[in-house]
Scaffold this motif. Structure first.
Motif, short mmCIF file in Angstrom:
data_model
loop_
_atom_site.label_atom_id
_atom_site.label_comp_id
_atom_site.label_asym_id
_atom_site.label_seq_id
_atom_site.Cartn_x
_atom_site.Cartn_y
_atom_site.Cartn_z
N ARG A 1 43.21 40.19 53.23
CA ARG A 1 43.64 40.85 51.98
C ARG A 1 43.94 39.93 50.78
NH1 ARG A 1 48.30 44.04 55.12
NH2 ARG A 1 48.11 41.90 56.27
N SER A 2 44.62 38.92 51.05
CA SER A 2 44.97 38.21 49.94
C SER A 2 43.68 37.38 49.25
CB SER A 2 46.21 37.20 50.28
OG SER A 2 45.84 36.50 51.24
N PRO A 3 42.87 36.94 50.01
CA PRO A 3 41.76 36.27 49.05
C PRO A 3 40.95 37.26 48.57
CG PRO A 3 41.56 36.09 51.75
CD PRO A 3 42.81 36.67 51.50
N LEU A 4 40.75 38.41 49.19
CA LEU A 4 40.18 39.35 48.26
C LEU A 4 40.81 39.75 46.80
CD1 LEU A 4 37.89 41.67 48.26
CD2 LEU A 4 39.74 43.00 49.48
N VAL A 5 42.12 39.79 47.06
CA VAL A 5 42.75 40.15 45.77
C VAL A 5 42.42 38.87 44.78
CG1 VAL A 5 44.96 40.68 44.53
CG2 VAL A 5 44.22 41.81 46.80
N GLU A 6 42.90 37.71 45.23
CA GLU A 6 42.85 36.65 44.43
C GLU A 6 41.34 36.54 43.92
OE1 GLU A 6 41.77 31.97 45.31
OE2 GLU A 6 43.13 32.79 46.70
N ARG A 7 40.40 36.49 44.88
CA ARG A 7 39.15 36.31 44.22
C ARG A 7 38.47 37.39 43.38
NH1 ARG A 7 36.06 32.05 46.45
NH2 ARG A 7 37.56 30.28 46.57
N LEU A 8 39.15 38.56 43.20
CA LEU A 8 38.75 39.50 42.53
C LEU A 8 39.85 39.40 40.79
CD1 LEU A 8 38.73 42.72 44.49
CD2 LEU A 8 36.65 41.67 43.35
N ILE A 9 40.91 39.24 40.95
CA ILE A 9 41.99 38.97 39.86
C ILE A 9 41.52 37.45 38.94
CG2 ILE A 9 44.12 38.41 38.86
CD1 ILE A 9 45.13 40.15 40.97
N GLN A 10 40.95 36.64 39.59
CA GLN A 10 40.76 35.39 38.92
C GLN A 10 39.65 35.39 38.00
OE1 GLN A 10 42.70 31.78 39.30
NE2 GLN A 10 41.80 32.29 37.31
N PRO A 11 38.30 35.84 38.39
CA PRO A 11 37.38 35.86 37.28
C PRO A 11 37.77 36.71 36.34
CG PRO A 11 36.56 36.87 39.48
CD PRO A 11 37.75 36.29 39.88
N ALA A 12 38.39 38.02 36.40
CA ALA A 12 38.57 38.78 35.49
C ALA A 12 39.63 38.12 34.48
CB ALA A 12 39.18 39.97 35.96
N LEU A 13 40.59 37.33 34.87
CA LEU A 13 41.28 36.66 34.02
C LEU A 13 40.63 35.59 33.12
CD1 LEU A 13 44.74 36.58 35.83
CD2 LEU A 13 44.13 37.94 34.02
N ASP A 14 39.53 34.66 33.97
CA ASP A 14 39.04 33.80 33.25
C ASP A 14 38.16 34.47 32.24
OD1 ASP A 14 39.93 32.13 35.10
OD2 ASP A 14 38.30 31.85 36.23
N ALA A 15 37.53 35.59 32.42
CA ALA A 15 36.72 36.13 31.40
C ALA A 15 37.68 36.48 30.14
CB ALA A 15 36.10 37.41 31.95
N ARG A 16 38.83 36.84 30.30
CA ARG A 16 39.72 37.31 29.20
C ARG A 16 40.25 36.11 28.66
NH1 ARG A 16 42.37 37.81 25.49
NH2 ARG A 16 43.79 39.51 24.90
N TYR A 17 40.89 35.09 29.43
CA TYR A 17 41.60 34.04 28.71
C TYR A 17 40.90 32.80 28.70
CZ TYR A 17 45.44 37.36 28.87
OH TYR A 17 46.11 38.36 28.87
N GLY A 18 39.64 32.54 29.46
CA GLY A 18 39.07 31.28 29.67
C GLY A 18 39.32 30.49 30.96
N ASP A 19 38.57 30.02 31.52
CA ASP A 19 38.63 29.48 32.73
C ASP A 19 39.90 28.58 32.96
OD1 ASP A 19 36.24 30.73 33.22
OD2 ASP A 19 35.12 28.69 33.61
N GLY A 20 40.80 29.02 34.13
CA GLY A 20 41.97 28.13 34.51
C GLY A 20 43.16 28.36 33.33
N ALA A 21 43.01 29.23 32.41
CA ALA A 21 44.21 29.68 31.84
C ALA A 21 45.27 30.16 32.32
CB ALA A 21 43.83 30.39 30.57
N LEU A 22 44.91 30.82 33.52
CA LEU A 22 45.97 31.33 34.56
C LEU A 22 45.29 31.32 35.67
CD1 LEU A 22 46.88 34.97 33.00
CD2 LEU A 22 48.30 33.01 33.39
N LEU A 23 46.00 30.55 36.65
CA LEU A 23 45.59 30.48 38.04
C LEU A 23 46.14 31.30 38.94
CD1 LEU A 23 46.14 26.41 38.13
CD2 LEU A 23 44.03 27.74 37.87
N VAL A 24 45.35 31.94 39.82
CA VAL A 24 45.64 32.84 40.80
C VAL A 24 45.28 32.24 42.15
CG1 VAL A 24 45.29 35.36 41.74
CG2 VAL A 24 44.76 34.58 39.44
#
Length: 199
Positions: free
Chosen positions: A16-39
């Motif tokens: 469960r947790s890696p599924l959520v992590e790996r779905l949230i991270q690219p969405a945030l990277d697309a919005r704010y830039g790679d690594g701006a927010l770490l999940v």
């Protein structure tokens, strides 16, 4: 490893947790830039060093994410302390997080709880142009905390994501549906442009 602004917690840290992590991270990277927010994610009883569960990894790919390079790790108090918001699979995990770091009571939610709160309280409609992404996460935690207790679902079980590990494909499908339903309002509240599966 750098501290995560968003920490996702389940038991084994392979379904469960890696599924959520790996779905949230690219969405945030697309919005704010790679690594701006770490999940990042971790498990209360992690299968340390293991890759993602194969069936969860297949669901992740189906939803547009990648399991490549994922390695399970055990939850520590330091991870909880350093996070701005903690998303757990279940209420039991949330309780374990708070036992590790009591101040996390202010910023730990189950994934489905946070989705419910932002929908019920209108937090999903926050200004999507808020400049600082880390401020955005902190503001979301504060807003959700203020709403907690005022917008509880009729059935508390609606706050949990089911554990599919070593269970039937139907249970994996139920987990997928619970996660993919909860994520869009959470991503919107975080300022992400797209939800899972809408690349």
């Amino acid at each position: 490893m750098e501290a995560a602004q968003i920490l996702v917690v389940c038991t084994g840290n392979i379904c469960r947790s890696p599924l959520v992590e790996r779905l949230i991270q690219p969405a945030l990277d697309a919005r704010y830039g790679d690594g701006a927010l770490l999940v990042r994610s971790a498990g209360t009883g992690a299968l340390v060093g293991e890759a993602m569960d194969e069936r969860s990894a297949a669901i992740l790919r189906e939803l547009g994410g990648s399991p490549e390079g994922f390695i399970a790790r055990r939850l520590t108090a330091g991870m909880v302390r350093d996070a701005s918001i903690v998303l757990t699979a279940t209420r039991a995990h949330r309780s374990q997080v708070v036992r590790l770091w009591p101040k996390a009571l202010k910023y730990a939610f189950t994934l489905r709880e946070l989705a419910h709160l932002v929908q019920a309280g209108g937090a999903a409609g926050q200004d999507r142009l808020q400049a600082d992404p880390q401020d955005r996460v902190s503001a979301l935690a504060s807003r959700a905390r203020a709403l907690r207790g005022h917008h509880a679902p009729a059935d508390p079980d609606e706050l949990d994501v089911i554990d599919p590990f070593r269970r039937t494909d139907d249970i994996y499908a139920q987990m997928r549906d619970q996660v993919s339903t909860a994520l869009p309002p959470v991503l919107l509240a975080l300022g992400a442009v797209d939800g899972p599966g809408r690349k």
